[in-house]
Design an enzyme around this catalytic site. Structure first.
Site, mmCIF file in Angstrom:
data_model
loop_
_atom_site.group_PDB
_atom_site.id
_atom_site.type_symbol
_atom_site.label_atom_id
_atom_site.label_comp_id
_atom_site.label_asym_id
_atom_site.label_seq_id
_atom_site.Cartn_x
_atom_site.Cartn_y
_atom_site.Cartn_z
ATOM 1 N N THR A 19 0.825 -1.202 0.000
ATOM 2 C CA THR A 19 0.000 0.000 0.000
ATOM 3 C C THR A 19 0.862 1.257 0.000
ATOM 4 O O THR A 19 0.442 2.317 -0.471
ATOM 5 C CB THR A 19 -0.945 0.002 1.215
ATOM 6 O OG1 THR A 19 -1.575 -1.285 1.310
ATOM 7 C CG2 THR A 19 -2.021 1.071 1.104
ATOM 8 N N TYR A 56 5.544 -12.722 4.220
ATOM 9 C CA TYR A 56 4.451 -12.005 3.551
ATOM 10 C C TYR A 56 4.102 -12.737 2.262
ATOM 11 O O TYR A 56 4.881 -12.753 1.315
ATOM 12 C CB TYR A 56 4.880 -10.557 3.292
ATOM 13 C CG TYR A 56 3.880 -9.662 2.595
ATOM 14 C CD1 TYR A 56 2.561 -10.035 2.356
ATOM 15 C CD2 TYR A 56 4.279 -8.397 2.163
ATOM 16 C CE1 TYR A 56 1.671 -9.195 1.717
ATOM 17 C CE2 TYR A 56 3.393 -7.532 1.524
ATOM 18 C CZ TYR A 56 2.088 -7.944 1.298
ATOM 19 O OH TYR A 56 1.227 -7.101 0.663
ATOM 20 N N LYS A 107 1.970 -12.929 7.136
ATOM 21 C CA LYS A 107 0.810 -12.179 6.653
ATOM 22 C C LYS A 107 0.288 -12.899 5.419
ATOM 23 O O LYS A 107 1.037 -13.123 4.458
ATOM 24 C CB LYS A 107 1.192 -10.745 6.299
ATOM 25 C CG LYS A 107 0.036 -9.962 5.666
ATOM 26 C CD LYS A 107 0.491 -8.628 5.090
ATOM 27 C CE LYS A 107 -0.663 -7.907 4.398
ATOM 28 N NZ LYS A 107 -0.226 -6.659 3.726
ATOM 29 N N ILE A 148 -2.869 -6.974 8.880
ATOM 30 C CA ILE A 148 -2.241 -5.822 8.235
ATOM 31 C C ILE A 148 -3.220 -5.406 7.150
ATOM 32 O O ILE A 148 -3.369 -6.087 6.133
ATOM 33 C CB ILE A 148 -0.854 -6.176 7.681
ATOM 34 C CG1 ILE A 148 0.087 -6.536 8.834
ATOM 35 C CG2 ILE A 148 -0.288 -5.009 6.868
ATOM 36 C CD1 ILE A 148 1.455 -7.028 8.414
#
Length: 297
Positions: A48, A136, A164, A208
């Site tokens: 992001t 991730y 994540k 997250i």
């Protein structure tokens, strides 16, 4: 390793000026806004935050400003994402030098690794630092996945403390949780904003959540209410957040997140090209979503 990644952590956007430079005063504004709204951590230089757009000097300064402005109020997670092992280690070292609390490391992009190669990628990164590391998995963006069995193997490395999961596949997230549930030092974070409540019910430690940039209090309520025993309230907050996450499909990510913040009066600017603005029709649809969420009038 006592660090526990938990709660709702926004992968904070990177505000930009009209010239495409980092707008540090607005970054400080965002940090204080998000903390005041009750988020449980901050994560600069994630997907992001358009991590792919900045050189290492800018990467370092963004982290430094975030740590300075946060001033220990919540943990800071640094994104350290690179196609090569040595490149990721270089970014982890910068994270270590500036003093982040933990690092998130995305699977390498473009290169289609085997699971054994992924294991070695993360093992060598973990070996290079004492920082807590969060794996991730963003397979929809990278076309690379970390299988549950590989996560189970990696969870045995002391300073790999979590994963994540942004696959959007609840079965995958549930397998991460099931296979590591006996390891009290390893935690699963949801990376799909529509599944935060579901993840908590399965045993995830938080999320997250990109939409927490735009709706921090609503996103934090999913976690806070669940932890308080108000499961129905947590689910209500989840259902309130869902239309915003679905609206993110209107533009190239993270254009909707930045447009939503601009609509709230936070001048974060646009995404770097080639990501374009939403169309007027898309902006109008987003405006209605935010109005329904009572985020704007």
């Amino acid at each position: 390793m006592n660090f526990k990644p938990q709660g709702v952590i926004p992968p904070i956007i990177t505000p930009l000026t009209k010239e495409g430079e980092v707008n540090y005063p607005v970054l400080r504004q965002m940090i204080n806004h998000l903390i005041d709204e009750g988020v449980h951590g901050l994560f600069p230089m994630g997907t992001t935050g358009e991590f792919y757009a900045f050189d290492n000097d800018t990467f370092r300064k963004i982290l430094e400003v975030t740590i300075e402005e946060t001033a220990g109020r919540v943990p800071v997670y640094g994104g350290a994402n690179h196609i090569t092992t040595r490149g990721a280690i270089e970014l982890v070292k910068i994270c270590e030098e500036v003093g982040v609390d933990a690092v998130s490391v995305l699977t390498p992009m473009f290169v289609s690794q085997t699971q054994d190669e992924l294991y070695e990628f993360y093992r060598k990164i973990a070996e290079s630092t004492k920082l807590p590391i969060i794996l991730y998995n963003n397979a929809p963006k990278t076309n690379v996945t970390i299988t549950p069995k590989t996560v189970e193997r990696l969870s045995k490395i002391e300073n790999i403390v979590g994963v994540k999961d942004s696959t959007g596949d609840m079965t995958n997230a549930a397998e991460y949780i099931r296979l590591t549930r006996d390891n009290e030092n390893f935690h699963v974070l949801m990376g799909r904003d529509t599944l935060i409540h579901a993840g908590l019910c399965y045993g995830a430690s938080g999320a997250i959540a990109s939409c927490a940039n735009v709706a921090p209090r609503i996103a934090a309520d999913i976690y806070d209410k669940y932890k308080e025993g108000d499961v129905a309230g947590s689910l209500d907050a989840q259902f309130t957040l869902v239309p915003l996450r679905i609206a993110c499909g209107m533009g190239t990510f993270p254009a909707v997140i930045k447009e939503g913040l601009c609509m709230q009066g936070i001048p974060v600017g646009k995404c770097l090209e080639p990501i374009g603005e939403l169309s007027e029709e898309e902006k109008e649809k987003l405006k209605h979503v935010l109005q329904d969420m009572k985020l704007i009038k």
